[in-house]
Enzyme design. Structure first.
Site, PDB file in Angstrom:
ATOM      1  N   ILE A  59       0.885  -1.060   0.079  1.00  0.00           N
ATOM      2  CA  ILE A  59      -0.238   0.210  -0.203  1.00  0.00           C
ATOM      3  C   ILE A  59       0.853   1.192   0.099  1.00  0.00           C
ATOM      4  O   ILE A  59       0.368   2.208  -1.097  1.00  0.00           O
ATOM      5  CB  ILE A  59      -0.833  -0.390   0.670  1.00  0.00           C
ATOM      6  CG1 ILE A  59      -2.105  -1.665   0.982  1.00  0.00           C
ATOM      7  CG2 ILE A  59      -1.599   1.273   1.184  1.00  0.00           C
ATOM      8  CD1 ILE A  59      -2.741  -1.404   2.766  1.00  0.00           C
ATOM      9  N   GLY A 141      -4.312   2.474   7.840  1.00  0.00           N
ATOM     10  CA  GLY A 141      -2.943   0.891   8.125  1.00  0.00           C
ATOM     11  C   GLY A 141      -4.123   0.012   9.017  1.00  0.00           C
ATOM     12  O   GLY A 141      -5.643  -0.348   8.407  1.00  0.00           O
ATOM     13  N   ARG A 142      -3.750  -0.198  10.136  1.00  0.00           N
ATOM     14  CA  ARG A 142      -4.889  -0.252  11.396  1.00  0.00           C
ATOM     15  C   ARG A 142      -5.249   0.164  12.314  1.00  0.00           C
ATOM     16  O   ARG A 142      -3.857   1.189  12.836  1.00  0.00           O
ATOM     17  CB  ARG A 142      -4.533  -1.945  11.874  1.00  0.00           C
ATOM     18  CG  ARG A 142      -4.478  -2.877  11.119  1.00  0.00           C
ATOM     19  CD  ARG A 142      -6.093  -3.345  10.698  1.00  0.00           C
ATOM     20  NE  ARG A 142      -5.420  -4.259   9.855  1.00  0.00           N
ATOM     21  CZ  ARG A 142      -6.736  -4.772   8.562  1.00  0.00           C
ATOM     22  NH1 ARG A 142      -6.366  -3.197   8.274  1.00  0.00           N
ATOM     23  NH2 ARG A 142      -6.365  -5.985   8.020  1.00  0.00           N
ATOM     24  N   GLU A 171     -14.238  -0.151  16.044  1.00  0.00           N
ATOM     25  CA  GLU A 171     -15.924   0.685  14.943  1.00  0.00           C
ATOM     26  C   GLU A 171     -16.667   0.048  14.880  1.00  0.00           C
ATOM     27  O   GLU A 171     -16.918  -0.929  15.244  1.00  0.00           O
ATOM     28  CB  GLU A 171     -14.710   0.295  13.733  1.00  0.00           C
ATOM     29  CG  GLU A 171     -13.399   1.077  13.130  1.00  0.00           C
ATOM     30  CD  GLU A 171     -12.302  -0.080  11.977  1.00  0.00           C
ATOM     31  OE1 GLU A 171     -13.286  -0.530  11.170  1.00  0.00           O
ATOM     32  OE2 GLU A 171     -12.023   1.291  11.245  1.00  0.00           O
ATOM     33  N   HIS A 190     -13.887   3.305   7.654  1.00  0.00           N
ATOM     34  CA  HIS A 190     -12.835   2.109   7.249  1.00  0.00           C
ATOM     35  C   HIS A 190     -13.551   2.103   6.409  1.00  0.00           C
ATOM     36  O   HIS A 190     -13.579   0.592   5.064  1.00  0.00           O
ATOM     37  CB  HIS A 190     -13.417   1.194   8.135  1.00  0.00           C
ATOM     38  CG  HIS A 190     -12.460  -0.048   8.046  1.00  0.00           C
ATOM     39  ND1 HIS A 190     -11.695  -0.545   8.923  1.00  0.00           N
ATOM     40  CD2 HIS A 190     -11.654   0.157   7.072  1.00  0.00           C
ATOM     41  CE1 HIS A 190     -10.911  -1.262   8.637  1.00  0.00           C
ATOM     42  NE2 HIS A 190     -10.252  -1.121   7.607  1.00  0.00           N
TER      43      HIS A 190
END
Length: 216
Positions: A59, A141-142, A171, A190
């Site tokens: 990415i 990313g996370r 989330e 997201h």
């Protein structure tokens, strides 16, 4: 298997959208239209700006290619192994222990770390304080990699100029989160990779990985 490479293009576009949003002062433009203000302000360009990547996997590399070849930006990378041979797009690669030095040089910081025990709250108070006050932080990313309390403080105390988050610790982001109050924070659910061909892209990568597994 994993989805490596499936959504890199859409995430790269997301990162560039954020950079251009802040660089071209889109909120100011929108406010001028609402208030009927003819505001002939100076617009900056991304050329010669520095973007630093926390993590430099697929990415990040796709994003770096757009930044470097499309916009003439300088690319820095932070990696666990700075000597990996797939870092050719980076003008300079830093080790994890040298992250404050890299962050201090960045106009934009893009976090694309995977979610592991080693990366939990990887970007916290020390990292935000190391960034220039004009810098923009982007997390895609996370969500576990970013200390959201530290980010809230960094935005409140104007330690950085703005941020954009597509991933979060929890989330959906709870309505009680203090992050919602920041005018200089872009929040997406997201869905930076939720494209029209999301499932098709994921299937193609899964099938490619499956075929490789069966041939071994």
């Amino acid at each position: 298997t994993n989805g490596r490479g499936a959504f890199s293009d859409s995430l790269a576009e997301y990162a560039l959208t954020v950079m251009l949003h802040f660089n071209k002062q889109i909120k100011r433009i929108e406010a001028n239209r609402r208030e009927k203000v003819w505001d002939k302000f100076q617009m900056s360009t991304l050329r010669n700006k520095t973007v630093g990547f926390i993590g430099f996997g697929h990415i990040a590399q796709v994003t770096a290619k757009l930044c470097k070849e499309g916009f003439g930006m300088k690319v820095l990378a932070l990696r666990r192994n700075p000597k990996k041979d797939d870092s050719v797009l980076a003008d300079h690669v830093y080790s994890i222990n040298d992250r404050e030095n890299m962050l201090a040089k960045c106009d934009y910081v893009v976090c694309v770390l995977p979610g592991t025990s080693e990366t939990t709250n990887f970007v916290s108070d020390v990292e935000f304080k190391a960034m220039p006050k004009h810098s923009i932080f982007i997390s895609m990313g996370r969500g576990t990699c970013v200390d959201e309390s530290a980010l809230d403080s960094a935005l409140s105390d104007k330690e950085i100029a703005g941020a954009a988050l597509d991933v979060f610790q929890t989330e959906p982001l709870p309505t009680s989160s203090p992050l919602w109050k920041h005018e200089n924070l872009l929040i997406t659910a997201h869905n930076a990779d939720l494209t029209e061909d999301y499932y098709d892209l994921g299937w193609k990568v899964w099938r490619k990985n499956f075929d490789r597994f069966c041939s071994e």
